[in-house]
Design an enzyme around this catalytic site. Structure first.
Site, short mmCIF file in Angstrom:
data_model
loop_
_atom_site.label_atom_id
_atom_site.label_comp_id
_atom_site.label_asym_id
_atom_site.label_seq_id
_atom_site.Cartn_x
_atom_site.Cartn_y
_atom_site.Cartn_z
N ASP A 38 44.34 39.96 35.08
CA ASP A 38 43.56 39.98 33.84
C ASP A 38 43.20 41.40 33.42
O ASP A 38 43.36 41.77 32.25
CB ASP A 38 42.32 39.09 33.95
CG ASP A 38 41.41 39.40 35.12
OD1 ASP A 38 41.82 40.17 36.02
OD2 ASP A 38 40.28 38.86 35.14
N GLY A 126 29.82 32.78 45.96
CA GLY A 126 30.64 33.54 46.88
C GLY A 126 31.91 32.86 47.33
O GLY A 126 32.58 33.32 48.25
N SER A 130 33.69 31.53 40.68
CA SER A 130 33.05 32.21 39.57
C SER A 130 31.72 31.60 39.16
O SER A 130 31.49 31.24 38.02
CB SER A 130 33.97 32.29 38.35
OG SER A 130 33.59 33.37 37.53
N SER A 131 30.82 31.53 40.13
CA SER A 131 29.45 31.14 39.82
C SER A 131 28.83 32.13 38.85
O SER A 131 27.96 31.76 38.04
CB SER A 131 28.62 31.07 41.11
OG SER A 131 28.66 32.31 41.82
N ASP A 176 37.49 34.78 33.85
CA ASP A 176 36.52 33.80 34.31
C ASP A 176 35.69 33.25 33.16
O ASP A 176 35.49 32.03 33.04
CB ASP A 176 35.60 34.42 35.36
CG ASP A 176 36.34 34.86 36.61
OD1 ASP A 176 37.53 34.50 36.74
OD2 ASP A 176 35.75 35.57 37.42
#
Length: 396
Positions: A38, A126, A130-131, A176
């Site tokens: 990306d 973690g 992609s929290s 993300d």
């Protein structure tokens, strides 16, 4: 209302002694294929997952911002007049960074109202799901609504990326946030990270009786430190040495010349990006022409490239991938930025118990911490609504 939405609303009321204006939510994401491409202006193919972050938010009448969450004891407070990246630290840099970043996309931070926000989440932290983007996307959608900015979703993805790059200090690309904002059920987002053109591509996993098993190794990682930044720097050095704007402009046919010009490590970093871009294109084409059961070899090749050329895997990820494949997964790879996190295994539904058991036993024998394994399905992107009938007067 889901249990998570209910707990978020209750958490807001408990912390701020009033009801929120509304609830907004955004999902985590799994990147099916296209890792580290990306920020090289390349192609990625992520999808939003059916695990979400919910934010409850209400405006204030003054300039104060108060941020609280289910995963922190204390609320963070500061004035909008103090909202600069240098003042943002820890977990609160994600939501507060979004508020700051919106100032670059039309929000006049000198006149907008303060706000209170409470955050709860079911996206593992973690694990490479992609929290962070889930928080950023939910908060961006909420403030876009409350502040009346009228920004479209691709722009909100850029807001989240800017927040992560500047406020958090993680040199990530836009994948993300794009997945979290643009996702659709049983589909993935084919994103050109140079043009930001996005196309929603049906996956067909449900019809093919395939499930995507997440194997969270519990080896936590952070994009803001260490190897991630080093890999990005290597890619930029490789592009400069090859005389191109980004590695997006390097084709597989150019790799022979690249091998002559670059040192071995930089060449291998470049080779991963170039071949990974092609694997994304091949995956999209294979899904369209032959169906999801045929993409397994591309997932396998992606993992080998990340393990050997980009060197971002860890022994736990390698064990998860190798064991899942032997137990019947049609393809497997690590997902996310690397140095920990999760692997994915595209698995016939009937073989899920076999794969789970094999992976758990392999980790036990290796004396690794037991992995967390669960199935994710491609779900819808960020959404939200005001519920003004339940709101108490604005604080401040």
């Amino acid at each position: 209302m889901t249990d998570l939405e209910r707990s978020t609303r209750e958490g807001f009321a408990s912390r701020f002694n009033r009801a929120p204006l509304g609830l907004w939510s955004a999902p985590g994401r799994v990147n099916l294929i296209g890792e580290h491409t990306d920020y090289n202006d390349g192609f990625v193919f992520p999808f939003a997952i059916d695990r979400r972050t919910v934010v409850a938010l209400a405006p204030r009448t003054d300039r104060l911002v108060r941020v609280a969450s289910s995963f922190a004891d204390e609320a963070i407070e500061l004035s909008l007049d103090e909202l600069i990246p240098e003042n943002l630290h820890g977990w609160s840099a994600y939501p507060l960074g979004v508020a700051w970043a919106l100032g670059s996309f039309g929000a006049d931070l000198a006149v907008v109202s303060g706000f209170e926000v409470y955050i709860d989440s079911e996206v593992p932290i973690g694990a490479g799901l992609s929290s962070s983007a889930a928080i950023e996307s939910a908060v961006a959608l909420a403030l876009n609504d409350v502040w009346g900015l009228g920004l479209d979703r691709p722009t909100l993805a850029r807001v989240g990326q800017l927040a992560e790059n500047r406020a958090v200090g993680a040199p990530t690309g836009i994948m993300d946030q794009s997945a979290s904002l643009l996702g659709r059920t049983d589909a993935a987002v084919f994103l050109d990270c140079r043009t930001l053109d996005a196309e929603v591509i049906p996956l067909g996993f449900e019809a093919a009786d395939l499930d995507l098993l997440i194997i969270d190794t519990r080896v936590s990682h952070s994009h803001a430190t260490g190897g991630y930044a080093d890999r990005r720097a290597s890619c930029e050095a490789g592009a400069a040495a090859l005389g191109v704007e980004s590695l997006r402009d390097v084709a597989e046919a150019d790799l022979g010349r690249a091998a002559e010009l670059l040192d071995d490590e930089t060449f291998r970093r470049v080779r991963h990006i170039v071949t990974e871009n092609q694997r994304v294109l091949d995956t999209v084409r294979t899904l369209r022409e032959r169906g999801p059961a045929q993409i397994g070899p591309l997932l396998d090749a992606s993992h080998v490239s990340m393990r050997d050329d980009f060197e971002i895997s860890v022994p736990q990820l390698d064990l998860a991938v190798e064991t899942a494949r032997r137990a019947g997964a049609i393809g497997a790879r690590m997902t996310g930025g690397g140095f920990g996190g999760a692997a994915i295994a595209l698995t016939p539904r009937v073989l899920l118990p076999v794969v789970r058991t094999a992976v758990a036993e392999a980790f036990r024998l290796a004396e690794y911490a037991a992995p967390d394994m669960f199935v994710v399905r491609a779900g819808d992107g960020a959404q939200g609504h005001r519920d003004e009938s339940d709101s108490l007067p604005a604080a401040g």
